[in-house]
Scaffold this active site. Structure first.
Site, PDB file in Angstrom:
ATOM      1  N   GLU A 271      84.285  34.303  63.833  1.00 25.70           N
ATOM      2  CA  GLU A 271      85.635  34.355  63.284  1.00 25.70           C
ATOM      3  C   GLU A 271      86.034  33.144  62.449  1.00 25.70           C
ATOM      4  OE1 GLU A 271      84.851  34.016  66.631  1.00 25.70           O
ATOM      5  OE2 GLU A 271      86.204  32.589  67.597  1.00 25.70           O
ATOM      6  N   GLU A 305      86.966  40.089  65.161  1.00 30.46           N
ATOM      7  CA  GLU A 305      86.926  38.811  64.434  1.00 30.46           C
ATOM      8  C   GLU A 305      88.240  38.588  63.691  1.00 30.46           C
ATOM      9  OE1 GLU A 305      84.589  37.149  65.524  1.00 30.46           O
ATOM     10  OE2 GLU A 305      83.340  38.812  66.221  1.00 30.46           O
TER      11      GLU A 305
HETATM   12  N1  PHE Z   1      83.122  33.841  68.732  1.00 29.59           N
HETATM   13  C1  PHE Z   1      82.262  34.950  68.419  1.00 29.59           C
HETATM   14  C2  PHE Z   1      83.036  36.196  68.794  1.00 29.59           C
HETATM   15  O1  PHE Z   1      83.318  36.482  69.911  1.00 29.59           O
HETATM   16  C3  PHE Z   1      80.986  34.989  69.126  1.00 29.59           C
HETATM   17  C4  PHE Z   1      80.017  33.900  68.775  1.00 29.59           C
HETATM   18  C5  PHE Z   1      79.793  32.868  69.646  1.00 29.59           C
HETATM   19  C6  PHE Z   1      79.339  33.942  67.599  1.00 29.59           C
HETATM   20  C7  PHE Z   1      78.902  31.867  69.354  1.00 29.59           C
HETATM   21  C8  PHE Z   1      78.425  32.969  67.307  1.00 29.59           C
HETATM   22  C9  PHE Z   1      78.209  31.931  68.191  1.00 29.59           C
HETATM   23  O2  PHE Z   1      83.483  36.902  68.015  1.00 29.59           O
HETATM   24 ZN    ZN Z   2      85.273  36.751  69.980  1.00 28.29          ZN
END
Ligand code: PHE
Ligand code: ZN
Length: 881
Positions: A271, A305
């Site tokens: 995101e 996202e």
């Molecule tokens: N934050 C992302 C999600 O949940 C997941 C993610 C974590 C992507 C770590 C890459 C590395 O949408």
């Molecule tokens: Zn997430």
């Protein structure tokens, strides 16, 4: 014994950073092997930190080229540098600017964290701690800065240059073949939300006007030539934006919103502020290459996202222990979005299936951890079903407890009071306490301890008094002996022989919800005219296991008459599970499965054509892993497989005529254009669920039917369903179909992934050898996470009989792969390892085999922290859970 003893980070040790970084100016000159990054950091002592503390910037594998402070180069004695840290023992006690130049090799970056290249495209991944692989930084989410990023690259190699925020300037550097772009993000953010992209990409775009009347330029970037496959994702962005305005009053806050699809990505998507980077599996879709499930996943992940922009970005996490604050909440939000876009009951059943398949076993095994962990050795191992899916269930329970209106008001307050800050779970709950005047401190217990609570229930009808009472008792396996009871919302109703008993009442049930918040309680319901069947935990109102003795006839009454779709489905699942578990204990009766088949028959006659998506779910029996989870210990996956196969065959035989008739009734007239909408997908799902049972009953006829479907299919959903059915039926037809499929899709990586996965899931002796052969296939690559997940991940996580082979060959295969992968990409290696998470529940022979595979991994020198952590915790040899 182990060389790499992981260092444990503890929640109780949190303290604010001693320094803050207000502004970051990055200058990134992209080059395949020699990328230069200059970071100008405006740093000042944090008033909330320790005065005079040293400045310790995080690094990971970094090479420092130059360093100066307020424009003066630093004397060697004034700093210490290593690949993992840059330290100023005595930094100025006033605001100052540190300028740091580092040198990176994005082509050599196989961990896919930090700056790397995917199919020639430069991209970044910084969550959780990848920014420190780009420059030295205070790489923690409570340090929030305003970023300006200048990106420079060879124009021919990277005509597209994208950063966070809004574009401010772009141009050519005459005579060099290079060009640049400058991006500015006005919203303060933690480093994990930083991103940049440089490459040759096609662009598909549109404009969205926000509720406050601002125009936002939306774009989805994909590999050249694949622009026509980005339309669905772009449409999903627009629907997500409109939904978040409508449902939560949240509008977007930049002039542009970009999504970039890359083919090498460790997770689903990320995101980053204004610049979401996606695994292309969750962007690219066409009828010929994507299934209905793929379309649904794209819609959900695009939404997820995008929703992070408020739940995660505008309000971020104080530290990584608060991960569920953004992830659980955002999963809840994307689930609600998908439910509004599709069928709510059908979606809810899917959510619960995922929770039970992934989170329940995790919570019952050695990798169990609280939704808010208290300590970790490697944060990347905590992007788990517990944090995401159980985290979402907690938010859902909160809404059930306080009601929709108060929930929405509490969310508004949470966003308003925490906007621009790094928050905690306490901040979240405080907003709802302030809004409702309720004390949520006992509810907060859901975040604190691992384990799935159990609720044992018995019912008693008093005909004379016309009352029905429910005696309830909760227990908390795995939560520790000092654990208090949790607050469990139970949505319920009573069903009579002819339908709901609407006159039943209790002062303790509000809006259909009873709250169990003690160990034991008795709920008495009055005005109950006849002996009822209770419909409990409607909509799966709490993530618990329920023990209630109920016979098949009562459950089948629920299948027929309950007004709650989830519980209608659940009733059929419970009956099926009881039949299968009974069979493998030698207690099955033919009468039981005949009665079940008859009930399914009437159900299909009454409802199949009215709601095919729901009917498809009713026909899909509990999975082998669901049954293993129900059984709980001394598991023999072969026996489970046999019992399930047998019930499928019985049902297929009993329902043959109906299943064929349904397939005919649901067939799409040739030439019908493909539509991925939920209703069309539901019809395809039911046709294919029918095919599965037909083939179980009649393998020869089923193989012919599946093969015919593969040839006549006008879309990937039906073609793949045909191939999946055929995959269970050994023989030449199957092998010919595999060969033809591979030939047709040689140039379609995402489709080839499906081909690898289907073969890895074949529940037959010989699959281990097949997977080893496929690892040598020219299209297989250890460097591509999707490919590894498709072949080895599917084998390890979705082929219970062969992964758990009695001779240990399945464990050996996965262990070999983990060790081969660990150096290049420890995150993916660690993910594969989680397949061992249920090893203790196996019968003794398999348990022993699994344990020696784990010990072999753990004894390997030079193991990453990621794999060491999972292997150690799986063996119960670590304190990091
Ligand atoms: N934050 C992302 C999600 O949940 C997941 C993610 C974590 C992507 C770590 C890459 C590395 O949408
Ligand atoms: Zn997430």
């Amino acid at each position: 014994m182990r060389t790499d003893t992981p260092q444990t980070v503890r929640l109780e040790d949190y303290r604010p950073s001693d320094h803050l970084i207000d502004r970051v100016e990055l200058d990134v000159r992209l080059d395949p092997h020699d990328t230069r990054v200059t970071a100008r950091l405006a740093i000042r002592p944090n008033p909330a930190g320790r005065p005079g503390a040293p400045l310790v910037l995080d690094g990971d594998d970094l090479r420092l080229l130059a360093l100066d402070l307020d424009g003066q180069s630093l004397a060697p004695a004034a700093f210490r540098v290593a690949p993992s840290a840059l330290t100023l023992p005595e930094p100025p006690q006033r605001p100052f600017t540190l300028t740091i130049e580092t040198r990176l090799d994005p082509t050599a970056n196989t961990k896919l964290m930090g700056l790397y290249r995917s199919n020639g495209v430069y991209c970044t991944q910084c969550e959780a701690d990848g920014f420190r692989r780009i420059t030295y930084f205070l790489d923690r989410p409570d340090v929030m800065s305003i970023y300006t990023t200048r990106i420079e690259a060879e124009e021919a190699a990277a005509p597209v240059l994208l950063g966070n925020g809004n574009p401010v300037e772009a141009g050519r550097i005459e005579g060099t073949g290079r060009h640049f772009a400058v991006w500015h993000d006005p919203h303060p953010k933690p480093a994990y939300l930083f991103a940049l992209v440089g490459g040759r990409l096609d662009r598909v775009s549109s404009t969205f006007t926000t509720m406050d009347g601002r125009a936002v330029e939306l774009a989805v970037y994909v590999e050249p030539g694949k622009g026509d496959r980005a339309a669905y994702a772009l449409d999903a962005v627009e629907r997500s934006m409109a939904w978040d305005e409508r449902t939560f009053g949240r509008a977007y806050d930049l002039d542009v919103f970009n999504v970039v699809a890359v083919s090498d990505f460790n997770m689903g998507a990320m995101e980053n502020k204004g610049l979401n980077i996606f695994n292309d599996k969750y962007v690219l879709a066409s009828p010929d290459t994507a299934t209905d499930a793929d379309y649904a996943a794209i819609e959900a992940i695009i939404a997820h996202e995008y929703f992070h922009n408020w739940s995660g970005n505008r309000v971020t996490c104080r530290d990584w222990f608060q991960l569920c604050l953004k992830e659980g909440l955002t999963v809840f939000r994307d689930q609600e979005f998908s439910s509004d876009m599709r069928s709510r009951d059908v979606h809810r059943i899917g959510e619960v299936r995922t929770l039970r398949a992934r989170q329940f076993p995790e919570d019952a095994g050695p990798l169990a951890h609280p939704v808010r962990p208290k300590r970790y050795a490697e944060i990347n191992n905590f992007y788990t079903a517990t944090v995401y899916e159980k985290g979402a269930e907690i938010v859902r329970m909160l809404r059930t407890l306080i009601g929709e209106r108060a929930f929405r008001a509490g969310m508004d307050r949470y966003f308003a009071e925490n906007d621009g800050t790094a928050a905690t779970v306490e901040d979240f709950l405080r907003a709802f306490e302030a809004e409702t005047g309720r004390d949520l401190s006992r509810f907060a217990e859901w975040y604190e301890r691992p384990g799935t609570p159990r609720v044992a229930i018995s019912g008693h009808y008093d005909a004379g008094a016309q009352t029905y009472s429910l005696a309830l008792r909760q227990t908390r396996p795995g939560a520790g002996s000092d654990a208090p009871p949790v607050v469990i919302p139970i949505r319920l109703g009573l069903i009579g022989q002819d339908g709901p008993l609407d006159d039943a009442r209790s002062p303790r049930v509000t809006d259909g919800v009873f709250v169990l918040d003690r160990w034991d309680d008795v709920l008495t319901i009055e005005n109950v005219a006849t002996a009822p069947v209770p419909s409990l935990f409607r909509g799966f109102s709490a993530p618990v296991r329920v023990d209630m003795a109920m016979d098949d006839t009562e459950r089948l009454t629920l299948l027929r008459h309950d007004t709650d779709g989830f519980n209608r489905w659940e009733a059929a699942q419970r009956v099926a599970a009881r039949l299968m578990i009974g069979a493998l204990r030698g207690e099955a009766t033919a009468a039981g499965s005949d009665a079940f088949a008859a009930a399914l028959g009437s159900f299909l006659d009454a409802r199949a054509l009215a709601d095919p998506a729901f009917a498809a779910l009713v026909l899909s029996l509990p999975s082998e892993s669901d049954l293993a989870d129900d059984i709980g210990s001394e598991i023999d996956p072969d026996a489970i497989h046999a019992a399930r196969y047998d019930l499928r065959a019985r049902l297929g035989t009993a329902l043959t005529d109906r299943l064929h008739a349904l397939r005919d009734a649901l067939a799409e007239p040739a030439g019908t254009p493909f539509s991925p909408d939920a209703a069309s997908a539901g019809r395809r799902a039911l046709r294919n669920a029918a095919l599965d049972l037909i083939a179980a009953a009649d393998p020869t006829g089923g193989a012919a039917c599946a093969d015919a479907q593969i040839h006549s299919a006008g879309n990937m959903t039906d073609r793949l369903a045909g191939l999946s059915t055929l995959a269970l039926l050994p023989g030449e037809t199957r092998e010919a179909a595999f060969a033809a499929f591979a030939e047709r899709y040689v140039d379609e990586p995402l489709v080839l992934d499906k081909w690898f996965a289907i073969q890895a899931m074949i529940p037959e002796d010989g699959t281990v050898e097949r997977v080893r052969r496929l690892q040598e296939h020219p299209a297989f690559a250890m460097t591509n996470p999707n490919r590894v997940r498709a072949l080895v991940g599917s084998f390890a996580l979705a082929n219970p009989t062969q992964f758990n082979r009695r001779d240990g060959a399945g464990f050996t295969l996965v262990a070999d792969t983990v060790l081969a992968l660990d150096r290049a990409n420890p995150q993916i290696a660690a993910r594969l390892m989680t397949a061992f998470g249920s090893w203790r529940r196996l019968e003794p022979v398999r348990r022993g085999m699994a344990e020696s595979a784990l010990r072999r991994i753990l004894a390997t020198p030079g193991l990453s922290r990621d794999v060491t952590d999972i292997a150690g915790r799986s063996l119960g040899e670590s304190v990091t859970a």
